[in-house]
Design a protein around this motif. Structure first.
Motif, PDB file in Angstrom:
ATOM      1  N   MET A 140       0.806  -1.351   0.357  1.00 59.03           N
ATOM      2  CA  MET A 140      -0.233   0.114  -0.335  1.00 59.03           C
ATOM      3  C   MET A 140       0.939   1.263  -0.071  1.00 59.03           C
ATOM      4  N   SER A 141       0.913   2.262  -0.971  1.00 59.37           N
ATOM      5  CA  SER A 141       1.646   3.264  -0.836  1.00 59.37           C
ATOM      6  C   SER A 141       0.845   4.772  -0.200  1.00 59.37           C
ATOM      7  N   ILE A 142       2.128   5.187   0.475  1.00 63.76           N
ATOM      8  CA  ILE A 142       0.802   6.664   1.184  1.00 63.76           C
ATOM      9  C   ILE A 142       1.225   7.520  -0.003  1.00 63.76           C
ATOM     10  N   PRO A 143      -0.148   8.351   0.037  1.00 58.51           N
ATOM     11  CA  PRO A 143      -0.793   9.161  -0.283  1.00 58.51           C
ATOM     12  C   PRO A 143       0.425  10.099   0.195  1.00 58.51           C
ATOM     13  N   ILE A 144       0.252  11.361  -0.574  1.00 55.96           N
ATOM     14  CA  ILE A 144       1.010  12.596  -0.673  1.00 55.96           C
ATOM     15  C   ILE A 144       0.063  13.267   0.125  1.00 55.96           C
ATOM     16  N   LEU A 145       1.133  14.182   1.466  1.00 57.26           N
ATOM     17  CA  LEU A 145       0.409  14.847   1.675  1.00 57.26           C
ATOM     18  C   LEU A 145      -0.602  16.115   1.335  1.00 57.26           C
ATOM     19  N   ASN A 146      -1.647  16.644   1.834  1.00 54.76           N
ATOM     20  CA  ASN A 146      -2.269  17.370   1.635  1.00 54.76           C
ATOM     21  C   ASN A 146      -0.872  18.522   2.725  1.00 54.76           C
ATOM     22  N   TYR A 147      -0.853  20.253   1.299  1.00 59.96           N
ATOM     23  CA  TYR A 147      -0.629  21.318   2.066  1.00 59.96           C
ATOM     24  C   TYR A 147      -1.507  22.881   1.401  1.00 59.96           C
ATOM     25  N   SER A 148      -0.852  23.522   2.136  1.00 64.42           N
ATOM     26  CA  SER A 148      -1.581  24.254   1.387  1.00 64.42           C
ATOM     27  C   SER A 148      -1.023  25.300   0.907  1.00 64.42           C
ATOM     28  N   PHE A 149      -1.301  26.703  -0.616  1.00 61.30           N
ATOM     29  CA  PHE A 149      -0.686  27.399  -1.640  1.00 61.30           C
ATOM     30  C   PHE A 149      -0.507  28.551  -1.025  1.00 61.30           C
ATOM     31  N   SER A 150       0.358  29.055  -0.442  1.00 59.64           N
ATOM     32  CA  SER A 150       0.590  30.539  -0.480  1.00 59.64           C
ATOM     33  C   SER A 150       0.643  31.062  -1.827  1.00 59.64           C
ATOM     34  N   THR A 151       0.268  32.652  -1.473  1.00 60.21           N
ATOM     35  CA  THR A 151       0.301  33.322  -2.883  1.00 60.21           C
ATOM     36  C   THR A 151       1.583  33.502  -3.554  1.00 60.21           C
ATOM     37  N   GLN A 152       2.028  32.983  -4.235  1.00 64.67           N
ATOM     38  CA  GLN A 152       3.327  33.650  -4.752  1.00 64.67           C
ATOM     39  C   GLN A 152       3.640  34.233  -5.748  1.00 64.67           C
ATOM     40  N   ASN A 153       4.426  34.798  -6.794  1.00 69.13           N
ATOM     41  CA  ASN A 153       4.233  35.943  -8.005  1.00 69.13           C
ATOM     42  C   ASN A 153       3.783  35.476  -8.888  1.00 69.13           C
ATOM     43  N   GLN A 154       4.180  33.896  -9.199  1.00 72.93           N
ATOM     44  CA  GLN A 154       3.333  32.621 -10.345  1.00 72.93           C
ATOM     45  C   GLN A 154       1.992  32.807 -10.754  1.00 72.93           C
ATOM     46  N   LEU A 177      16.431  12.212 -14.938  1.00 75.55           N
ATOM     47  CA  LEU A 177      16.364  10.655 -14.638  1.00 75.55           C
ATOM     48  C   LEU A 177      17.273  10.126 -15.394  1.00 75.55           C
ATOM     49  N   SER A 178      17.987  11.469 -16.009  1.00 80.03           N
ATOM     50  CA  SER A 178      19.488  10.839 -16.730  1.00 80.03           C
ATOM     51  C   SER A 178      21.129  10.164 -15.554  1.00 80.03           C
ATOM     52  N   GLN A 179      21.830   9.227 -15.369  1.00 80.22           N
ATOM     53  CA  GLN A 179      22.675   9.594 -15.107  1.00 80.22           C
ATOM     54  C   GLN A 179      23.556  10.677 -14.098  1.00 80.22           C
ATOM     55  N   SER A 180      24.037  11.605 -15.324  1.00 81.18           N
ATOM     56  CA  SER A 180      24.538  13.206 -14.836  1.00 81.18           C
ATOM     57  C   SER A 180      23.820  13.209 -13.545  1.00 81.18           C
ATOM     58  N   ALA A 184      11.423   8.532  -1.401  1.00 84.37           N
ATOM     59  CA  ALA A 184      10.719   7.237  -0.227  1.00 84.37           C
ATOM     60  C   ALA A 184      10.841   6.101  -0.454  1.00 84.37           C
ATOM     61  N   SER A 185       9.735   6.281  -0.384  1.00 84.63           N
ATOM     62  CA  SER A 185       8.532   5.842  -0.761  1.00 84.63           C
ATOM     63  C   SER A 185       7.902   4.785  -2.105  1.00 84.63           C
ATOM     64  N   LYS A 186       8.088   6.126  -2.805  1.00 80.74           N
ATOM     65  CA  LYS A 186       7.651   5.825  -4.039  1.00 80.74           C
ATOM     66  C   LYS A 186       8.969   5.361  -5.014  1.00 80.74           C
ATOM     67  N   GLY A 187       9.768   6.135  -5.279  1.00 80.72           N
ATOM     68  CA  GLY A 187      11.261   6.439  -5.688  1.00 80.72           C
ATOM     69  C   GLY A 187      11.227   7.470  -6.526  1.00 80.72           C
ATOM     70  N   LEU A 188      13.068   8.029  -7.265  1.00 75.34           N
ATOM     71  CA  LEU A 188      12.978   9.100  -7.819  1.00 75.34           C
ATOM     72  C   LEU A 188      11.949   9.481  -9.657  1.00 75.34           C
ATOM     73  N   GLU A 189      11.476   8.065 -10.176  1.00 79.68           N
ATOM     74  CA  GLU A 189      10.790   7.737 -11.302  1.00 79.68           C
ATOM     75  C   GLU A 189       9.446   8.825 -10.855  1.00 79.68           C
ATOM     76  N   ALA A 190       8.851   7.827  -9.946  1.00 79.09           N
ATOM     77  CA  ALA A 190       7.624   8.159  -9.737  1.00 79.09           C
ATOM     78  C   ALA A 190       6.962   9.429  -9.260  1.00 79.09           C
ATOM     79  N   PHE A 191       8.431  10.380  -8.446  1.00 79.63           N
ATOM     80  CA  PHE A 191       8.217  11.782  -7.946  1.00 79.63           C
ATOM     81  C   PHE A 191       8.241  12.651  -9.537  1.00 79.63           C
ATOM     82  N   ILE A 192       8.683  11.893 -10.968  1.00 80.19           N
ATOM     83  CA  ILE A 192       8.821  12.932 -11.531  1.00 80.19           C
ATOM     84  C   ILE A 192       7.812  13.279 -12.612  1.00 80.19           C
ATOM     85  N   ASP A 193       7.073  11.767 -12.069  1.00 84.34           N
ATOM     86  CA  ASP A 193       6.127  11.408 -12.825  1.00 84.34           C
ATOM     87  C   ASP A 193       4.412  12.632 -12.316  1.00 84.34           C
ATOM     88  N   ILE A 194       4.859  12.007 -11.205  1.00 81.50           N
ATOM     89  CA  ILE A 194       3.534  13.167 -10.432  1.00 81.50           C
ATOM     90  C   ILE A 194       3.948  14.288 -10.562  1.00 81.50           C
TER      91      ILE A 194
END
Length: 234
Positions: free
Chosen positions: A1-15, A89-92, A133-143
């Motif tokens: 069972m994968s850990i769901p992404i924690l909730n976080y609030s959106f602060s106002t930024q310039n973009q 995802l490159s080795q470099s 930590a739980s899903k790996g580097l590639e899963a993080f980039i895909d998200i």
């Protein structure tokens, strides 16, 4: 069972705020896209812009290039979005950024490079560090690449860029993301230094032996000469 992404609030930024500029100028980022069938020279600029955004100015080296990915992009076999994923995802990129940083710093850096903005708060940084930590580097980039934020701002054919960069500099004094040193944040390097300098054994002091003059050394006669010198008699 994968850990769901924690909730976080959106602060106002310039973009996240509509711009008030009437006329585009140097404050507006240059858009690099393949929507308009770029020429060979324009494709070179697009590829260089992608390297500069993902690897930063400090790491844009010939040894970090990915010729196979570049060839696929030139012949329209992949989209810019796929090219960006390949670079991250490159080795470099892994050697220069992932292996020398903790998950918190790496998550913050990838959000800056891929989504073109700074993190909203520490809660967001913590949430994505858990994903790494739980899903790996590639899963993080895909998200990040599959998020609505990425699609709405860059789509499949636009190189990511720092949104509203100059305005952010004026209001916060920030440095552009691609000019920040990506290797080893202060907390990570401090931990490394402590681990290298720590010593569990007893500390011994080195005291050199007293070097007394040997027999026949002219230094033995120095005091004698001083005692019989005219200056000492006066």
């Amino acid at each position: 069972m994968s850990i769901p992404i924690l909730n976080y609030s959106f602060s106002t930024q310039n973009q996240r705020v509509d711009g008030f500029e009437y006329y585009p100028g140097e404050e507006q980022p240059k858009i690099y896209t393949t929507d308009n069938l770029p020429t060979s020279l324009e494709m070179d600029e697009i590829i260089w812009a992608a390297y500069r955004q993902i690897f930063s100015e400090h790491q844009s080296l010939t040894s970090n290039r990915e010729p196979f990915l570049e060839s696929q992009l030139r012949f329209n076999q992949i989209k810019i979005k796929d090219f960006v994923k390949g670079l991250v995802l490159s080795q470099s990129f892994r050697n220069l950024n992932y292996d020398v940083n903790n998950n918190y710093r790496f998550a913050e850096m990838c959000i800056q490079r891929i989504l073109g903005r700074d993190i909203y708060n520490n809660r967001e940084k913590l949430a994505f560090s858990v994903v790494i930590a739980s899903k790996g580097l590639e899963a993080f980039i895909d998200i990040l690449l599959a998020s609505d934020e990425y699609f709405d701002n860059f789509g499949d054919n636009t190189v990511p860029y720092q949104r509203r960069r100059v305005i952010a500099q004026r209001s916060k004094g920030e440095t552009p993301f691609n000019l920040k040193t990506p290797r080893m944040s202060q907390d990570f390097s401090t931990k490394q230094a402590l681990s290298q300098l720590s010593w569990s054994g007893s500390v011994r002091k080195f005291r050199p032996q007293e070097q007394s003059p040997r027999a026949g050394d002219p230094a033995l006669f120095l005091n004698m000469v001083l005692e019989v010198s005219p200056l000492s008699l006066s």
